[in-house]
Scaffold this active site. Structure first.
Site, PDB file in Angstrom:
ATOM      1  N   TYR A 164      43.587 -67.931  45.760  1.00  0.00           N
ATOM      2  CA  TYR A 164      42.733 -68.975  45.156  1.00  0.00           C
ATOM      3  C   TYR A 164      42.896 -69.021  43.632  1.00  0.00           C
ATOM      4  CZ  TYR A 164      38.271 -71.175  43.763  1.00  0.00           C
ATOM      5  OH  TYR A 164      37.302 -71.955  43.191  1.00  0.00           O
ATOM      6  N   ASN A 209      46.001 -63.079  52.690  1.00  0.00           N
ATOM      7  CA  ASN A 209      44.828 -63.957  52.593  1.00  0.00           C
ATOM      8  C   ASN A 209      45.194 -65.300  51.954  1.00  0.00           C
ATOM      9  OD1 ASN A 209      42.063 -64.373  53.091  1.00  0.00           O
ATOM     10  ND2 ASN A 209      41.578 -64.014  50.932  1.00  0.00           N
ATOM     11  N   SER A 215      35.607 -58.059  37.986  1.00  0.00           N
ATOM     12  CA  SER A 215      34.528 -58.895  38.494  1.00  0.00           C
ATOM     13  C   SER A 215      33.213 -58.520  37.840  1.00  0.00           C
ATOM     14  CB  SER A 215      34.440 -58.668  40.001  1.00  0.00           C
ATOM     15  OG  SER A 215      33.209 -59.125  40.494  1.00  0.00           O
ATOM     16  N   THR A 267      30.778 -57.936  39.315  1.00  0.00           N
ATOM     17  CA  THR A 267      30.154 -56.948  40.200  1.00  0.00           C
ATOM     18  C   THR A 267      30.138 -55.553  39.563  1.00  0.00           C
ATOM     19  OG1 THR A 267      30.029 -56.240  42.500  1.00  0.00           O
ATOM     20  CG2 THR A 267      32.199 -56.294  41.568  1.00  0.00           C
ATOM     21  N   TYR A 285      34.007 -52.460  47.509  1.00  0.00           N
ATOM     22  CA  TYR A 285      34.789 -53.439  46.745  1.00  0.00           C
ATOM     23  C   TYR A 285      34.541 -53.274  45.250  1.00  0.00           C
ATOM     24  CZ  TYR A 285      35.925 -57.821  44.417  1.00  0.00           C
ATOM     25  OH  TYR A 285      36.410 -58.737  43.518  1.00  0.00           O
ATOM     26  N   LYS A 336      37.046 -51.995  41.860  1.00  0.00           N
ATOM     27  CA  LYS A 336      37.232 -52.655  40.559  1.00  0.00           C
ATOM     28  C   LYS A 336      36.898 -51.686  39.418  1.00  0.00           C
ATOM     29  CE  LYS A 336      38.565 -56.663  42.007  1.00  0.00           C
ATOM     30  NZ  LYS A 336      39.981 -57.007  41.904  1.00  0.00           N
ATOM     31  N   TYR A 393      35.381 -61.754  36.095  1.00  0.00           N
ATOM     32  CA  TYR A 393      35.001 -63.116  36.475  1.00  0.00           C
ATOM     33  C   TYR A 393      33.567 -63.136  36.968  1.00  0.00           C
ATOM     34  CZ  TYR A 393      40.090 -63.062  37.542  1.00  0.00           C
ATOM     35  OH  TYR A 393      41.444 -62.879  37.547  1.00  0.00           O
ATOM     36  N   ASN A 441      31.971 -66.591  53.144  1.00  0.00           N
ATOM     37  CA  ASN A 441      30.883 -65.732  52.658  1.00  0.00           C
ATOM     38  C   ASN A 441      30.238 -66.331  51.422  1.00  0.00           C
ATOM     39  OD1 ASN A 441      31.265 -63.495  54.438  1.00  0.00           O
ATOM     40  ND2 ASN A 441      33.160 -63.057  53.315  1.00  0.00           N
ATOM     41  N   ARG A 494      19.916 -61.617  51.206  1.00  0.00           N
ATOM     42  CA  ARG A 494      21.113 -60.939  51.704  1.00  0.00           C
ATOM     43  C   ARG A 494      21.171 -59.558  51.070  1.00  0.00           C
ATOM     44  NH1 ARG A 494      26.819 -63.953  50.640  1.00  0.00           N
ATOM     45  NH2 ARG A 494      26.327 -63.396  48.490  1.00  0.00           N
TER      46      ARG A 494
HETATM   47  P1  NAD Z   1      42.536 -64.372  47.221  1.00  0.00           P
HETATM   48  O1  NAD Z   1      42.292 -63.521  48.400  1.00  0.00           O
HETATM   49  O2  NAD Z   1      42.550 -65.848  47.399  1.00  0.00           O
HETATM   50  O3  NAD Z   1      43.878 -63.942  46.481  1.00  0.00           O
HETATM   51  C1  NAD Z   1      44.376 -62.634  46.520  1.00  0.00           C
HETATM   52  C2  NAD Z   1      45.827 -62.705  46.922  1.00  0.00           C
HETATM   53  O4  NAD Z   1      46.370 -61.386  46.948  1.00  0.00           O
HETATM   54  C3  NAD Z   1      46.029 -63.303  48.316  1.00  0.00           C
HETATM   55  O5  NAD Z   1      47.032 -64.296  48.237  1.00  0.00           O
HETATM   56  C4  NAD Z   1      46.485 -62.118  49.159  1.00  0.00           C
HETATM   57  O6  NAD Z   1      47.369 -62.516  50.201  1.00  0.00           O
HETATM   58  C5  NAD Z   1      47.159 -61.243  48.119  1.00  0.00           C
HETATM   59  N1  NAD Z   1      47.191 -59.811  48.422  1.00  0.00           N
HETATM   60  C6  NAD Z   1      46.167 -59.006  48.794  1.00  0.00           C
HETATM   61  N2  NAD Z   1      46.597 -57.733  48.916  1.00  0.00           N
HETATM   62  C7  NAD Z   1      47.916 -57.735  48.614  1.00  0.00           C
HETATM   63  C8  NAD Z   1      48.924 -56.738  48.553  1.00  0.00           C
HETATM   64  N3  NAD Z   1      48.670 -55.464  48.864  1.00  0.00           N
HETATM   65  N4  NAD Z   1      50.173 -57.099  48.187  1.00  0.00           N
HETATM   66  C9  NAD Z   1      50.469 -58.391  47.888  1.00  0.00           C
HETATM   67  N5  NAD Z   1      49.553 -59.368  47.924  1.00  0.00           N
HETATM   68  C10 NAD Z   1      48.299 -59.051  48.287  1.00  0.00           C
HETATM   69  O7  NAD Z   1      41.438 -63.960  46.130  1.00  0.00           O
HETATM   70  P2  NAD Z   1      41.027 -64.666  44.759  1.00  0.00           P
HETATM   71  O8  NAD Z   1      39.679 -65.257  44.945  1.00  0.00           O
HETATM   72  O9  NAD Z   1      42.141 -65.495  44.264  1.00  0.00           O
HETATM   73  O10 NAD Z   1      40.854 -63.380  43.851  1.00  0.00           O
HETATM   74  C11 NAD Z   1      41.909 -62.871  43.063  1.00  0.00           C
HETATM   75  C12 NAD Z   1      41.460 -61.588  42.404  1.00  0.00           C
HETATM   76  O11 NAD Z   1      40.277 -61.852  41.659  1.00  0.00           O
HETATM   77  C13 NAD Z   1      41.090 -60.471  43.380  1.00  0.00           C
HETATM   78  O12 NAD Z   1      41.522 -59.248  42.833  1.00  0.00           O
HETATM   79  C14 NAD Z   1      39.584 -60.543  43.434  1.00  0.00           C
HETATM   80  O13 NAD Z   1      39.022 -59.288  43.742  1.00  0.00           O
HETATM   81  C15 NAD Z   1      39.244 -60.956  42.015  1.00  0.00           C
HETATM   82  N6  NAD Z   1      37.954 -61.646  41.909  1.00  0.00           N
HETATM   83  C16 NAD Z   1      37.702 -62.762  42.655  1.00  0.00           C
HETATM   84  C17 NAD Z   1      36.471 -63.396  42.567  1.00  0.00           C
HETATM   85  C18 NAD Z   1      36.166 -64.615  43.400  1.00  0.00           C
HETATM   86  O14 NAD Z   1      34.978 -64.975  43.506  1.00  0.00           O
HETATM   87  N7  NAD Z   1      37.136 -65.298  43.973  1.00  0.00           N
HETATM   88  C19 NAD Z   1      35.496 -62.905  41.709  1.00  0.00           C
HETATM   89  C20 NAD Z   1      35.792 -61.769  40.934  1.00  0.00           C
HETATM   90  C21 NAD Z   1      37.025 -61.151  41.049  1.00  0.00           C
HETATM   91  N1  UDP Z   2      24.362 -67.721  48.996  1.00  0.00           N
HETATM   92  C1  UDP Z   2      23.567 -68.369  49.912  1.00  0.00           C
HETATM   93  N2  UDP Z   2      24.120 -68.762  51.096  1.00  0.00           N
HETATM   94  C2  UDP Z   2      25.415 -68.550  51.414  1.00  0.00           C
HETATM   95  C3  UDP Z   2      26.228 -67.878  50.465  1.00  0.00           C
HETATM   96  C4  UDP Z   2      25.661 -67.483  49.268  1.00  0.00           C
HETATM   97  O1  UDP Z   2      22.371 -68.590  49.676  1.00  0.00           O
HETATM   98  O2  UDP Z   2      25.860 -68.911  52.507  1.00  0.00           O
HETATM   99  C5  UDP Z   2      23.783 -67.328  47.692  1.00  0.00           C
HETATM  100  C6  UDP Z   2      23.828 -65.845  47.401  1.00  0.00           C
HETATM  101  O3  UDP Z   2      22.690 -65.209  47.925  1.00  0.00           O
HETATM  102  C7  UDP Z   2      23.887 -65.833  45.877  1.00  0.00           C
HETATM  103  C8  UDP Z   2      24.686 -67.092  45.536  1.00  0.00           C
HETATM  104  O4  UDP Z   2      24.562 -67.944  46.690  1.00  0.00           O
HETATM  105  O5  UDP Z   2      22.598 -65.966  45.315  1.00  0.00           O
HETATM  106  C9  UDP Z   2      26.169 -66.830  45.271  1.00  0.00           C
HETATM  107  O6  UDP Z   2      26.690 -66.090  46.347  1.00  0.00           O
HETATM  108  P1  UDP Z   2      28.262 -65.871  46.529  1.00  0.00           P
HETATM  109  O7  UDP Z   2      28.449 -65.098  47.814  1.00  0.00           O
HETATM  110  O8  UDP Z   2      28.968 -67.182  46.421  1.00  0.00           O
HETATM  111  O9  UDP Z   2      28.678 -65.013  45.253  1.00  0.00           O
HETATM  112  P2  UDP Z   2      28.166 -63.585  44.740  1.00  0.00           P
HETATM  113  O10 UDP Z   2      27.373 -63.869  43.508  1.00  0.00           O
HETATM  114  O11 UDP Z   2      27.377 -62.941  45.821  1.00  0.00           O
HETATM  115  O12 UDP Z   2      29.429 -62.868  44.436  1.00  0.00           O
END
Ligand code: NAD
Ligand code: UDP
Length: 335
Positions: A11, A35, A124, A126, A148, A152, A176, A197, A291
């Site tokens: 993504y 993924n 993240s 998180t 998870y 990080k 992020y 999710n 949740r």
């Molecule tokens: P995503 O799952 O869409 O992208 C991750 C990519 O990594 C996927 O294409 C997957 O196939 C690939 N991948 C996973 N394990 C691998 C491995 N061992 N070798 C090669 N490829 C592998 O996730 P995203 O939402 O694009 O997130 C990207 C990064 O950002 C992740 O590290 C995630 O933890 C972090 N992140 C995402 C969010 C979010 O809300 N999307 C928030 C904070 C941090």
């Molecule tokens: N949330 C919700 N319903 C859903 C998914 C998420 O009410 O089906 C709420 C969740 O409780 C939080 C916010 O939306 O307050 C963002 O959740 P998300 O899972 O997108 O991101 P998070 O902040 O948990 O990483």
């Protein structure tokens, strides 16, 4: 300049590849498509009219990963590859630790061997655990509530140690907040497998008729309307943040963490209202109990990224809703 993007088909990775190509970088993607689908990268090339090099490689596969370094002239790495589901990490922690941490260690080992010491890492919000107040700045204490988040946090620590041991390394840790939305072309976006999710993909699936209603987790938080508040940020703004971070690490050394957020918190109900307004779609919802593991409020203090990286988010919540919806409509069944 050649940039290796691990997880580039995912993504955030795919949106970052667009920005990299548009900024004139050469892009080499490593992804195991665990993924994601190769289609996302095909579309990145359609959007930009530029070519990128794709390796279907797992970061855990030392031998093949090394080949990627030996066959290219990589100068910096943006590392997205990893598993990202909090819930799943509670069920399969060993896989999470192995994929995220071992994968990063192997990557760093190869980088060191090939003298590539510039890295942008996807962390993240998180890692702030249960923050004592909002907005959250980078100097807040770090903690994690699930495997998870701990991956990080551990990777951040590993990168600190690498930079302490060798002053030539230059690392940007990007924390992020809540990336949502999609590229404005409607060609690339978030394509979750199974039941989403996260809030926005769930909303778009309700809007398109794939799901009956949204379950809102908790209506009794100490927030202005009782629902959880988050810092939603457009994925294209996040992608642009990587370009600013890359420009910075190319010129400097050492390690810094930056929040990538807007600094504005929206409640779940406010997101629903904005989505309904820009799409004219009704989102039926039901308010359920909280949740497990969720916090009431989480939004960034984005001043450090603004001052040092010269980056700040440009798109608003309505842009995020509109663009997420466009991707959903154009791709009702994902890629
Ligand atoms: P995503 O799952 O869409 O992208 C991750 C990519 O990594 C996927 O294409 C997957 O196939 C690939 N991948 C996973 N394990 C691998 C491995 N061992 N070798 C090669 N490829 C592998 O996730 P995203 O939402 O694009 O997130 C990207 C990064 O950002 C992740 O590290 C995630 O933890 C972090 N992140 C995402 C969010 C979010 O809300 N999307 C928030 C904070 C941090
Ligand atoms: N949330 C919700 N319903 C859903 C998914 C998420 O009410 O089906 C709420 C969740 O409780 C939080 C916010 O939306 O307050 C963002 O959740 P998300 O899972 O997108 O991101 P998070 O902040 O948990 O990483």
């Amino acid at each position: 300049m050649e940039i290796l993007v691990t997880g580039g088909a995912g993504y955030i990775g795919s949106h970052t590849c667009v920005e990299l190509l548009n900024s004139g970088y050469k892009v080499i993607v490593v992804d195991n498509f665990f993924n994601s689908k190769p289609e996302s990268l095909k579309r990145v090339q359609e959007i930009t009219g530029k070519h990128l090099k794709i390796y279907e490689v797992d970061t855990l596969d030392e031998v093949t990963l090394e080949k990627v370094f030996s066959e290219n002239n990589i100068e910096a790495v943006i590392h997205f590859a990893g598993f990202k589901s909090v819930g799943e990490s509670l069920q399969i922690p060993i896989l999470y630790y192995h994929n995220n941490i071992t994968g990063t260690l192997i990557l760093c080992e190869k980088m060191k061997k090939y003298n590539v010491k510039k890295l942008v890492f996807s962390s993240s919000a998180t890692v702030y655990g249960m923050p004592k107040s909002v907005p959250i700045s980078e100097s807040f204490p770090l903690s994690a509530n699930n495997p998870y988040g701990r991956t990080k946090l551990m990777i951040e620590t590993i990168l600190q140690d690498i930079c302490a041991a060798d002053k030539q390394w230059s690392v940007a840790i990007l924390r992020y907040f809540n990336p949502i939305g999609a590229h404005e072309s409607g060609k690339i976006g978030e394509d979750p497998s199974g039941t989403p999710n996260n809030l926005m993909p769930f909303i778009t699936q309700v809007a398109v008729g794939k799901r009956e209603k949204l379950s809102i987790f908790g209506g009794d938080y100490d927030t202005h309307d009782g629902t959880g508040v988050r810092d939603y940020i457009h994925v294209v703004d996040i992608a642009k943040g990587h370009i600013r971070a890359l420009e910075r690490i190319i010129k400097t050394s050492g390690i810094e963490a930056y929040n990538l957020g807007t600094g504005i918190g929206y409640s779940v109900l406010e997101v629903v209202k904005n989505f309904q307004k820009v799409t004219n779609k009704k989102i039926p919802y039901v308010i359920l109990k909280r949740r497990r593991g969720d916090i009431a409020e989480c939004y960034a203090d984005p001043i450090k990224a603004k001052t040092i990286l010269k980056w700040s988010a440009e798109k608003n919540i309505q842009d995020m809703c509109r663009d997420a919806w466009r991707f959903q409509v154009n791709n009702p069944n994902g890629y």
